[in-house]
Scaffold this motif. Structure first.
Motif, PDB file in Angstrom:
ATOM      1  N   UNK A 223       0.861  -1.102   0.205  1.00  0.00           N
ATOM      2  CA  UNK A 223       0.138  -0.163   0.118  1.00  0.00           C
ATOM      3  C   UNK A 223       0.757   1.209  -0.180  1.00  0.00           C
ATOM      4  N   UNK A 224       0.576   2.040  -0.833  1.00  0.00           N
ATOM      5  CA  UNK A 224       1.076   3.273  -0.968  1.00  0.00           C
ATOM      6  C   UNK A 224       0.463   4.498  -1.566  1.00  0.00           C
ATOM      7  N   UNK A 225       0.218   5.572  -1.082  1.00  0.00           N
ATOM      8  CA  UNK A 225      -0.796   6.577  -1.376  1.00  0.00           C
ATOM      9  C   UNK A 225      -0.432   8.145  -0.922  1.00  0.00           C
ATOM     10  N   UNK A 226      -0.546   9.001  -1.640  1.00  0.00           N
ATOM     11  CA  UNK A 226      -0.455  10.318  -1.162  1.00  0.00           C
ATOM     12  C   UNK A 226      -1.560  11.431  -1.358  1.00  0.00           C
ATOM     13  N   UNK A 227      -1.556  12.357  -0.439  1.00  0.00           N
ATOM     14  CA  UNK A 227      -2.911  13.265  -1.098  1.00  0.00           C
ATOM     15  C   UNK A 227      -2.509  13.936  -2.075  1.00  0.00           C
ATOM     16  N   UNK A 228      -3.556  14.580  -3.013  1.00  0.00           N
ATOM     17  CA  UNK A 228      -3.339  15.541  -4.149  1.00  0.00           C
ATOM     18  C   UNK A 228      -2.523  16.575  -3.477  1.00  0.00           C
ATOM     19  N   UNK A 229      -1.712  17.061  -4.732  1.00  0.00           N
ATOM     20  CA  UNK A 229      -0.685  18.032  -4.327  1.00  0.00           C
ATOM     21  C   UNK A 229       0.483  17.836  -3.732  1.00  0.00           C
ATOM     22  N   UNK A 230       0.808  16.829  -3.106  1.00  0.00           N
ATOM     23  CA  UNK A 230       1.962  16.610  -2.300  1.00  0.00           C
ATOM     24  C   UNK A 230       2.988  15.915  -3.334  1.00  0.00           C
ATOM     25  N   UNK A 231       4.328  16.219  -2.746  1.00  0.00           N
ATOM     26  CA  UNK A 231       5.368  15.714  -3.780  1.00  0.00           C
ATOM     27  C   UNK A 231       5.242  14.163  -3.931  1.00  0.00           C
ATOM     28  N   UNK A 232       5.537  14.082  -5.175  1.00  0.00           N
ATOM     29  CA  UNK A 232       5.381  12.664  -5.711  1.00  0.00           C
ATOM     30  C   UNK A 232       6.785  12.122  -6.421  1.00  0.00           C
ATOM     31  N   UNK A 233       7.816  11.837  -5.803  1.00  0.00           N
ATOM     32  CA  UNK A 233       9.362  11.784  -6.374  1.00  0.00           C
ATOM     33  C   UNK A 233       9.484  10.973  -7.259  1.00  0.00           C
TER      34      UNK A 233
ATOM     35  N   UNK B 254       1.779  25.912 -16.496  1.00  0.00           N
ATOM     36  CA  UNK B 254       2.456  24.703 -16.346  1.00  0.00           C
ATOM     37  C   UNK B 254       1.939  23.877 -15.327  1.00  0.00           C
ATOM     38  N   UNK B 255       2.030  22.523 -15.594  1.00  0.00           N
ATOM     39  CA  UNK B 255       1.394  21.423 -14.557  1.00  0.00           C
ATOM     40  C   UNK B 255       2.787  20.881 -13.902  1.00  0.00           C
ATOM     41  N   UNK B 256       2.538  20.856 -12.435  1.00  0.00           N
ATOM     42  CA  UNK B 256       3.843  20.479 -11.438  1.00  0.00           C
ATOM     43  C   UNK B 256       3.454  18.682 -11.500  1.00  0.00           C
ATOM     44  N   UNK B 257       3.795  17.972 -12.318  1.00  0.00           N
ATOM     45  CA  UNK B 257       3.568  16.646 -12.389  1.00  0.00           C
ATOM     46  C   UNK B 257       3.926  15.845 -11.115  1.00  0.00           C
ATOM     47  N   UNK B 258       5.022  16.310 -10.759  1.00  0.00           N
ATOM     48  CA  UNK B 258       5.521  15.614  -9.120  1.00  0.00           C
ATOM     49  C   UNK B 258       4.981  16.409  -8.181  1.00  0.00           C
ATOM     50  N   UNK B 259       4.060  17.294  -8.297  1.00  0.00           N
ATOM     51  CA  UNK B 259       3.633  18.024  -7.206  1.00  0.00           C
ATOM     52  C   UNK B 259       4.519  18.699  -6.271  1.00  0.00           C
ATOM     53  N   UNK B 260       3.818  18.953  -4.973  1.00  0.00           N
ATOM     54  CA  UNK B 260       4.889  19.639  -3.973  1.00  0.00           C
ATOM     55  C   UNK B 260       4.015  20.618  -3.489  1.00  0.00           C
ATOM     56  N   UNK B 261       4.223  20.805  -1.669  1.00  0.00           N
ATOM     57  CA  UNK B 261       3.570  21.570  -1.131  1.00  0.00           C
ATOM     58  C   UNK B 261       4.574  22.913  -1.003  1.00  0.00           C
TER      59      UNK B 261
END
Length: 326
Positions: free
Chosen positions: A78-88, A228-235
């Motif tokens: 199981x692995x998941x992160x909330x929308x908008x958080x860094x997805x490295x 621009x889309x931050x495809x890897x997200x990040x707060x």
């Protein structure tokens, strides 16, 4: 204190390759990855060269690819992160871990210290928990991760609790002092063999947006009006801070003095080579004994991390004899 060694770079070939132990050196086998994470099949498509790939401009595709990689290579169910958080990107994160293992080995007659006796502090663990996952699954190390964001800490805790292979191996701690890096999360009895950090790169939100737009125009063409889309997200805390990368790492160096004899190697990624001189000056000012700069590469991108230590020869011998017996 006397500086024993200054800028030591890893020996590399002319090819920009990932670390030899990095399992992500080869082209992704999307069929195998989809077996580990069936959801990935929804995003697999042929690229312009006729090869299977995903749209790396699509944040959902990137997150699902990460989920597949963590499942297939690291046994994370199981692995998941909330929308908008860094997805490295996983390959680059794995490289940092493997080069950290080499750093420890360089102080241990070439033998990588493994197992739960090796303690690592991840400064800014984020919601993704990726560094601790890879470090524990590859080398059996124990991790403490800190973050100023309570949602990130809670998400890490959920990931750890949801995977039997990670339980009792990773602890997430909330940093309640936003201006501090070690203070508040480094407990009185904590001893760490390594600290690691992927510091905020930008000096402000506007600087980040300008850089993202520049890169987006390079991909989409100069006349594009697309946002621009931050495809890897990040707060915010993950992407920018006062003083940017150089200021952040310099503050970390100054704060590390307080924990000089309770950590073997302090380290931090440094994305921009131009920031190194300022960091080296700070390291000299605080009187570290050893400094190493380790280069890493992925594709056409070169990155590096700086490592510093305050330990003397007697302290190093004691550390190896008492903490690194596999």
């Amino acid at each position: 204190m006397v500086l024993k060694s200054k800028n030591t770079k890893s020996k590399r070939s002319n090819k920009l390759e990932l670390h030899p132990r990095n399992p992500h050196r080869a082209r992704y086998d999307f069929a195998l990855l989809a077996d580990s994470c069936p959801e990935l099949s929804n995003y697999i498509q042929l690229n312009q060269y006729g090869n299977e790939s995903v749209d790396f401009a699509n944040p959902d595709a990137v997150k699902t690819l990460n989920r597949a990689l963590l499942s297939h290579f690291y046994g994370v169910a199981f692995w998941d992160i909330p929308p908008g958080y860094l997805c490295p990107p996983i390959p680059g994160r794995a490289d940092y871990i493997h080069y950290l293992a080499d750093l420890l080995a360089s102080s241990n007659e070439g033998v990588i210290p493994r197992g739960k006796g090796v303690k690592v502090l991840d400064v800014g663990i984020g919601a993704n928990c990726v560094y601790p996952i890879i470090g524990h699954q590859e080398y059996g190390w124990q991790f403490v991760g800190s973050d100023v964001n309570p949602v990130a800490v809670a998400t890490c805790e959920t990931i750890v609790k949801s995977n039997a292979c990670l339980k009792s191996a990773i602890i997430a701690r909330l940093q309640t002092q936003s201006a501090k890096l070690f203070d508040g999360v480094w407990k009185e009895k904590d001893r760490f063999d390594l600290t690691l950090c992927n510091p905020p790169f930008h000096t402000s939100e506007s600087a980040m947006i300008d850089e993202s737009q520049r890169k987006w125009r390079g991909v989409k063409g100069k006349t594009t009006t697309e946002k621009p889309v931050l495809n890897f997200g990040g707060t915010a805390a993950e992407l920018w801070c006062e003083g940017g990368e150089a200021g952040f790492v310099s503050r970390m160096v100054k704060e590390s003095v307080q924990y000089a004899d309770r950590c073997f190697w302090f380290t931090s990624l440094v994305a921009r080579q131009g920031n190194l001189d300022a960091i080296y000056r700070t390291l000299k000012d605080v009187g570290v004994r050893q400094v190493k700069t380790i280069e890493m590469a992925q594709g056409q991108k070169i990155s590096r991390f700086v490592a510093w230590s305050f330990l003397g020869d007697d302290q190093i011998d004691y550390w190896k004899d008492n903490y690194w017996q596999n």
